[in-house]
Design an enzyme around this catalytic site. Sequence first.
Site, PDB file in Angstrom:
ATOM      1  NE  ARG A 197      33.174  49.150  15.680  1.00 43.90           N
ATOM      2  CZ  ARG A 197      32.706  48.011  15.158  1.00 43.90           C
ATOM      3  NH1 ARG A 197      33.535  47.020  14.891  1.00 43.90           N
ATOM      4  NH2 ARG A 197      31.408  47.857  14.928  1.00 43.90           N
ATOM      5  CG  HIS A 226      38.049  41.621  15.846  1.00 41.25           C
ATOM      6  ND1 HIS A 226      38.373  42.919  15.552  1.00 41.25           N
ATOM      7  CD2 HIS A 226      37.200  41.236  14.867  1.00 41.25           C
ATOM      8  CE1 HIS A 226      37.751  43.304  14.450  1.00 41.25           C
ATOM      9  NE2 HIS A 226      37.048  42.303  14.011  1.00 41.25           N
ATOM     10  NE  ARG A 242      31.214  40.843  19.104  1.00 41.95           N
ATOM     11  CZ  ARG A 242      31.322  41.672  18.079  1.00 41.95           C
ATOM     12  NH1 ARG A 242      32.346  42.514  18.000  1.00 41.95           N
ATOM     13  NH2 ARG A 242      30.438  41.654  17.108  1.00 41.95           N
ATOM     14  CD  GLU A 247      40.137  40.784  13.014  1.00 42.81           C
ATOM     15  OE1 GLU A 247      39.970  41.792  12.296  1.00 42.81           O
ATOM     16  OE2 GLU A 247      39.357  39.823  13.031  1.00 42.81           O
ATOM     17  CG  ASP A 265      36.882  42.323   6.035  1.00 45.16           C
ATOM     18  OD1 ASP A 265      35.693  42.580   6.311  1.00 45.16           O
ATOM     19  OD2 ASP A 265      37.584  41.491   6.657  1.00 45.16           O
TER      20      ASP A 265
HETATM   21  O1  TA6 Z   1      37.410  41.066  11.341  1.00 45.73           O
HETATM   22  C1  TA6 Z   1      36.876  41.862  10.316  1.00 45.73           C
HETATM   23  C2  TA6 Z   1      35.352  41.855  10.437  1.00 45.73           C
HETATM   24  O2  TA6 Z   1      34.824  40.563  10.239  1.00 45.73           O
HETATM   25  C3  TA6 Z   1      34.806  42.873   9.452  1.00 45.73           C
HETATM   26  O3  TA6 Z   1      34.157  42.246   8.357  1.00 45.73           O
HETATM   27  C4  TA6 Z   1      33.854  43.724  10.308  1.00 45.73           C
HETATM   28  O4  TA6 Z   1      32.558  43.165  10.325  1.00 45.73           O
HETATM   29  C5  TA6 Z   1      34.562  43.650  11.651  1.00 45.73           C
HETATM   30  O5  TA6 Z   1      34.947  42.283  11.754  1.00 45.73           O
HETATM   31  C6  TA6 Z   1      33.808  44.184  12.831  1.00 45.73           C
HETATM   32  O6  TA6 Z   1      32.732  43.363  13.137  1.00 45.73           O
HETATM   33  P1  TA6 Z   1      31.734  43.865  14.316  1.00 45.73           P
HETATM   34  O7  TA6 Z   1      30.701  42.785  14.437  1.00 45.73           O
HETATM   35  O8  TA6 Z   1      32.554  44.022  15.561  1.00 45.73           O
HETATM   36  O9  TA6 Z   1      31.192  45.193  13.840  1.00 45.73           O
END
Ligand code: TA6
Length: 289
Positions: A65, A154, A91, A261, A198
């Site tokens: 995260r 991301h 990842r 992103e 989002d």
């Molecule tokens: O990029 C935004 C997103 O698609 C959100 O909808 C949220 O799911 C975020 O990515 C994080 O995703 P993750 O799978 O890392 O928890």
Amino acid sequence: MPDDANPTTRFDDRLGGEVTELRGPHGTARIATLGAHVLAWEPAGEAPALWLSPVSRLDGARGVRGGVPVCWPWFAQHPLDPVLSSHGFVRTEPWRRADSGPGRIRFETEADARPGFPHRARVALEVSLGARLAIALTTENTGTTTIPLSEALHTYFAVGDIGAIEIAGFDGLTYLDKLDDNRRKVQSGTIRFAGELDRIYLGHTGGAEIRDRLLGRRITIAKQGSASSVVWNPWIEKSARLGDIDPPGTCGGHRRFVCVETANAGDDVVSLAPGARHTLAAELAVARL
Ligand code: TA6
């Protein structure tokens, strides 16, 4: 130009794996071999420019995260099989250090056929640190079938407070509102935050700028090979559901980051023919407001 220091690699106990550090007059950056994941970027004379949750898992059990997760070979849910892992699989897998030089390093991995990806590809991530942090994700189709590729760098940018920033560069663009059944809407002016947001901005090939009044700085994003940008902040409820974001408390947690992103997502899927290559690249810089 990248800085002049050669990268150094060490074992990181918290990560349980190796981390490579790029260091030079323009600052430092740290990248984990697991996921080829940029964990930190500290421009010289600036507060850290990337956010990393203090309660993130770093063991590969789920995506880290923070920093710059590499979403590949699909963005968000798999288009055909929602059971598959969100944002693809690279990842959370080990890559390998391919080569490096002063202020730069390259990681590589291979993706063979597996559920959700009946293809073969070689993937490289190159990071170089100079006055800008440059990150380039290159896919080479080494198989015999065309790959429908969606992808993202991301990036979790560190901010003083989510309520005190605005993001320029999207005025007039169409976006998919993921909080409103992916309805298509048009951006008016800059992006500001007063709750969860989002969005996948389509046909966004230009740059973007995060203006941070509290930290008195702006972060600029220039990109190549990207037709979309995703802007996200989970706010309070989603942060709690995710479980790996520290509570906001005194302006912590979700208040301290915004994701902008560099991507190819939504309608902007790349169709990669056998033998072809595609690079998605971002160049990030920090300046005083
Ligand atoms: O990029 C935004 C997103 O698609 C959100 O909808 C949220 O799911 C975020 O990515 C994080 O995703 P993750 O799978 O890392 O928890």
